[in-house]
Design an enzyme around this catalytic site. Structure first.
Site, PDB file in Angstrom:
ATOM      1  N   TRP A  55       0.898   5.507  -2.185  1.00  0.00           N
ATOM      2  CA  TRP A  55       0.585   6.245  -3.406  1.00  0.00           C
ATOM      3  C   TRP A  55       1.684   6.130  -4.449  1.00  0.00           C
ATOM      4  O   TRP A  55       1.481   6.485  -5.604  1.00  0.00           O
ATOM      5  CB  TRP A  55       0.351   7.716  -3.064  1.00  0.00           C
ATOM      6  CG  TRP A  55      -1.029   8.009  -2.569  1.00  0.00           C
ATOM      7  CD1 TRP A  55      -1.824   7.190  -1.820  1.00  0.00           C
ATOM      8  CD2 TRP A  55      -1.784   9.207  -2.768  1.00  0.00           C
ATOM      9  NE1 TRP A  55      -3.020   7.806  -1.538  1.00  0.00           N
ATOM     10  CE2 TRP A  55      -3.018   9.049  -2.106  1.00  0.00           C
ATOM     11  CE3 TRP A  55      -1.526  10.400  -3.418  1.00  0.00           C
ATOM     12  CZ2 TRP A  55      -4.001  10.048  -2.087  1.00  0.00           C
ATOM     13  CZ3 TRP A  55      -2.504  11.399  -3.401  1.00  0.00           C
ATOM     14  CH2 TRP A  55      -3.731  11.211  -2.750  1.00  0.00           C
ATOM     15  N   TYR A  72       0.824  -1.200   0.000  1.00  0.00           N
ATOM     16  CA  TYR A  72       0.000   0.000   0.000  1.00  0.00           C
ATOM     17  C   TYR A  72       0.863   1.256   0.000  1.00  0.00           C
ATOM     18  O   TYR A  72       1.880   1.341   0.669  1.00  0.00           O
ATOM     19  CB  TYR A  72      -0.906   0.027   1.235  1.00  0.00           C
ATOM     20  CG  TYR A  72      -1.842   1.204   1.228  1.00  0.00           C
ATOM     21  CD1 TYR A  72      -3.003   1.172   0.477  1.00  0.00           C
ATOM     22  CD2 TYR A  72      -1.554   2.362   1.935  1.00  0.00           C
ATOM     23  CE1 TYR A  72      -3.863   2.257   0.432  1.00  0.00           C
ATOM     24  CE2 TYR A  72      -2.397   3.447   1.905  1.00  0.00           C
ATOM     25  CZ  TYR A  72      -3.563   3.392   1.152  1.00  0.00           C
ATOM     26  OH  TYR A  72      -4.398   4.477   1.119  1.00  0.00           O
TER      27      TYR A  72
END
Length: 769
Positions: A109, A107
């Site tokens: 961005w 996980y």
């Protein structure tokens, strides 16, 4: 040349192979200053320059001295040795334990850019070799992504319809924002943002006569809206506040019964609950006032204003990042149903304006190129925020969205483009699990952040400025040709090249690459996006023309989006993807799960920790760990913009003047923030725009324990996640509960320890045999 980041598009200046500066995109009306961190950081001392292996792991193999992760030196090795070791370990784990022993949810961005998106790359690679344990949802929207398909529609489908700001400018009279519309959050957008419009549009709305009400513990959550009224509600009590509004609207007979009958199902059980007919407790304004610590008259007056106005109800993402986080979203939608304005220009609800900059854009929901990730052969994903539970309880059972699930037994973790020691809660608990369960942890990383320092094998990855890519995100008005600005730093390689080399060693190169190199993939993905663009009545130029020009402008739609307009026009022809085809105020499906922490309609559940609980006697401050204004999450915390905002080198905590005075604390002091889960140091800011009894410590400071070898050691840099609660939002949604945490603050006395978050790890030579 242009590059795209999650916080904006910039023109990059280079001289003699060195980045000398960045200039915001000339079409951006309100560019973010975060991009100014790039020049000093990209070629700075924190770069991972060579493949590196933790010393004991190199000497002893998988599982060796795993308790020393983060506390011992690394050894630089050649690329061939590192890749051979990674491939051998992947083969060992998959052969002995199966692919379900690999956790590669990874996980984070990552960087902007549609091809070199690290999370997509690692997922594609893992699928090429048989699969991996994935994650479901996000830390930002874990509760919402599970709830909304049950009662409304998929979260991303809903977001693609978000009513445009220009519609509010023309039609809205009252914008009531639970959690505000924070302009600092609107600096960023996943995948990139070329035009920052939130602050300019809020000013335009004010000029058009729109009134704003900010229901939040923080005045700054509506800082860009001129004349906004502030209702300083207790944290985690928004659902009770909304129930008080609903009670007033129903008692006054102002609820839209025709809308409720035509577009919604099962209003009656909810009505009985609100009016006290179900449990002898009326959820009146007076009842809500006791919970929220807001005058009952404030609630009554606001309810009547909302019923008399064209009203947009905004519910921030932050609200569902607390215990029972699905409830304020469910209740916000229900409140909008009572008003009956869903599907009208300027009215209804939004989830939400402000959390990222793209929401409210007058744009088409076209997303540009997308790297296919393939099919995952492992079918046991976990909710994203349950990582520590997974590591601590292999085979353990847990409830999730109507199913009884079991945690996998993880032997190997592979992470690329993220930092769990930023995103996750209760970091001391995660650290203990991190050092005890996985036998191998592999990280592709650009910088020596906490995740890299706590790994066994670290592979140096390039930044966006060291590779070609395409910048594009759904509803952004520009697609960017991201041309390489500088050569890769030291031995850094892009993730695609790393995984190509690994897939070759794993016998999966053709499946992973499909015979394409970087340039071939960029052209292929762009050409695919040209075909999809035609579905949105868009005609994109050739790849050559796009690459030569440097960007494409996507034209605005003929009419500004109005969320759920078609459903309002004809709810039969445009029924929702719920069991009833309507908005489910009461969900028979959720009710059938018989969960004790989530009923079949919106309801008030007291959080595990809040200012109305007995724990507040010991820890009387509610900690809010919201998003920072000087970076995205923990990205570029070592950059100049983030560093400039530190106080004595620490993250800043903001206190109300009376809370500070009661503790003998003044602005600029360093304090110890603590509870039973941990403690950290932070520099002090004082602001009467913070509700009394609330402490605000932004998330994202790089994890920096005083003694790296000791779990529970004082965190000296100001990472709030040593304090936050690691608990699922409910059995239904299992999201993160970061905003549910109580703490105490005291003046730190004694010599301040040096912040070492931005020191690379130690390196040693390989022992001679």
């Amino acid at each position: 040349m242009l590059t795209s980041t999650h916080w904006g598009v910039y023109d990059v200046a280079v001289k003699d192979g060195v980045i000398t500066g960045v200039t915001p995109f000339d079409r951006d009306p309100d560019p973010s200053p975060i991009g100014n961190a790039l020049p000093g950081a990209v070629q700075g001392p924190m770069r991972v320059r060579h493949p590196a292996i933790r010393k004991c792991y190199l000497e002893g193999g998988a599982g060796a001295a795993r308790h020393k992760r983060g506390a011992e030196p690394f050894v630089n090795v050649s690329w061939n040795e590192a890749l051979d070791l990674v491939a051998a370990e992947l083969k060992r784990v998959t052969t002995q334990f199966g692919n379900s022993a690999i956790f590669a949810g990874s996980y984070g961005w990552s960087s902007a850019g549609r091809f070199h998106h690290a999370q997509s790359q690692v997922h594609r690679f893992m699928n090429a070799i048989g699969g991996y344990v994935a994650h479901l949802g996000t830390y930002s929207l874990g509760a919402a992504r599970t709830l909304l398909p049950r009662i409304l529609m998929d979260m991303d489908v809903m977001r693609s319809q978000q009513t445009a700001w220009v519609s509010l400018e023309q039609h809205c009279e009252l914008l009531v924002a639970f959690g505000g519309v924070p302009s600092k959050n609107a600096q960023v957008n996943s995948g990139g943002i070329s035009q920052h419009e939130v602050r300019p549009m809020l000013k335009r709305l004010a000029a058009a006569g729109v009134k704003f009400v900010n229901v939040s513990p923080l005045r700054e959550d509506m800082d860009a809206a001129p004349g906004a009224e502030w209702v300083p509600v207790r944290p985690n009590t928004d659902t009770a506040f909304m129930l008080g509004l609903a009670h007033t609207i129903i008692a006054d007979g102002k609820h839209d019964q025709a809308f409720l009958a035509r577009y919604c199902t099962d209003f009656e059980p909810f009505r009985k609950y609100v009016m006290g007919e179900a449990d002898d407790v009326a959820k009146s304004a007076a009842w809500a006032a006791e919970i929220c610590d807001v005058p009952a008259e404030t609630i009554v007056t606001l309810a009547r204003r909302m019923a008399a106005s064209r009203t947009m109800i905004n519910v921030a993402w932050a609200l569902q990042r607390g215990d029972h986080g699905e409830q304020p979203y469910w209740m916000g939608i229900t409140l909008a149903c009572l008003l009956g304005q869903i599907g009208t220009p300027g009215g209804g609800f939004a989830l939400a304006y402000g959390p990222v900059g793209i929401e409210g854009a007058n744009a088409r929901p076209f997303s540009g190129p997308v790297l296919p990730q393939g099919q995952n052969g492992v079918k046991t994903p976990i909710p994203v925020a349950r990582i520590t539970d997974m590591l601590e309880n292999p085979g353990g059972a847990y409830d999730f969205d109507g199913k009884l699930c079991a945690y996998p037994d993880i032997r190997l973790i592979y992470w690329a483009g993220g930092n769990p020691f930023h995103h996750h809660q209760d970091l001391n608990r995660l650290l203990r699990a991190w050092r005890s369960k996985p036998e191998t942890i592999i990280v592709n990383e650009q910088y020596w952040n906490p995740n890299a320092k706590l790994a066994d094998i670290v592979l140096p990855a390039t930044t966006t400025l060291e590779r070609d890519d395409i910048g594009s995100s759904s509803r952004d008005r520009h697609m960017i040709a991201m041309k390489r600005a500088i050569d890769p730093v030291a031995e850094a390689r892009n993730d695609y090249d790393i995984f190509t080399a690994l897939s070759e060693r794993m016998g999966a190169k053709e499946k992973f690459t499909e015979g394409r190199n970087e340039q071939a993939w960029l052209r292929h993905l762009y050409d695919e996006s040209r075909e999809r663009a035609r579905k949105f009545d868009l005609e994109l130029p050739s790849f050559e023309a796009f690459w030569s020009e440097g960007f494409i402008e996507i034209p605005a739609p003929l009419e500004p989006p109005v969320m759920m307009r078609r459903f309002r026009e004809d709810p039969v022809a445009n029924k929702l993807p719920t069991p009833s085809g309507k908005i489910e105020i009461t969900s028979p499906t959720i009710a059938s799960f018989n969960y004790d922490d989530c009923s079949g309609h919106p309801a008030w559940f007291a959080p595990a920790e809040w200012l109305g609980s007995s724990l507040a006697e010991k820890y009387p401050l509610h900690l809010m760990s919201h998003q920072p204004s000087t970076r995205l999450h923990s990205q570029y915390d070592h950059g100049s913009v983030s560093l400039a905002a530190k106080i004595q080198g620490r993250e800043a905590i903001t206190l109300h003047p009376q809370d500070a005075a009661a503790r003998g604390i003044k602005a600029g002091d360093v304090v110890r923030v603590f509870n039973d889960r941990g403690a950290c140091l932070a520099g002090v800011k004082i602001d009467d725009g913070v509700r009394r009894g609330v402490a605000v410590l932004p998330t994202g400071a790089w994890f920096d324990p005083l003694d790296p070898a000791e779990s529970g050691s004082l965190e000296k840099h100001g990472n709030p996640n040593v304090l936050t609660l690691d608990k699922g939002t409910s059995k239904l949604t299992q999201g993160c509960s970061a905003h549910t945490a109580l703490v105490e603050v005291e003046l730190f006395k004694g010599a301040l320890p040096r912040v070492t978050a931005f020191d690379p790890p130690q390196f040693v030579a390989r022992d001679k045999k």
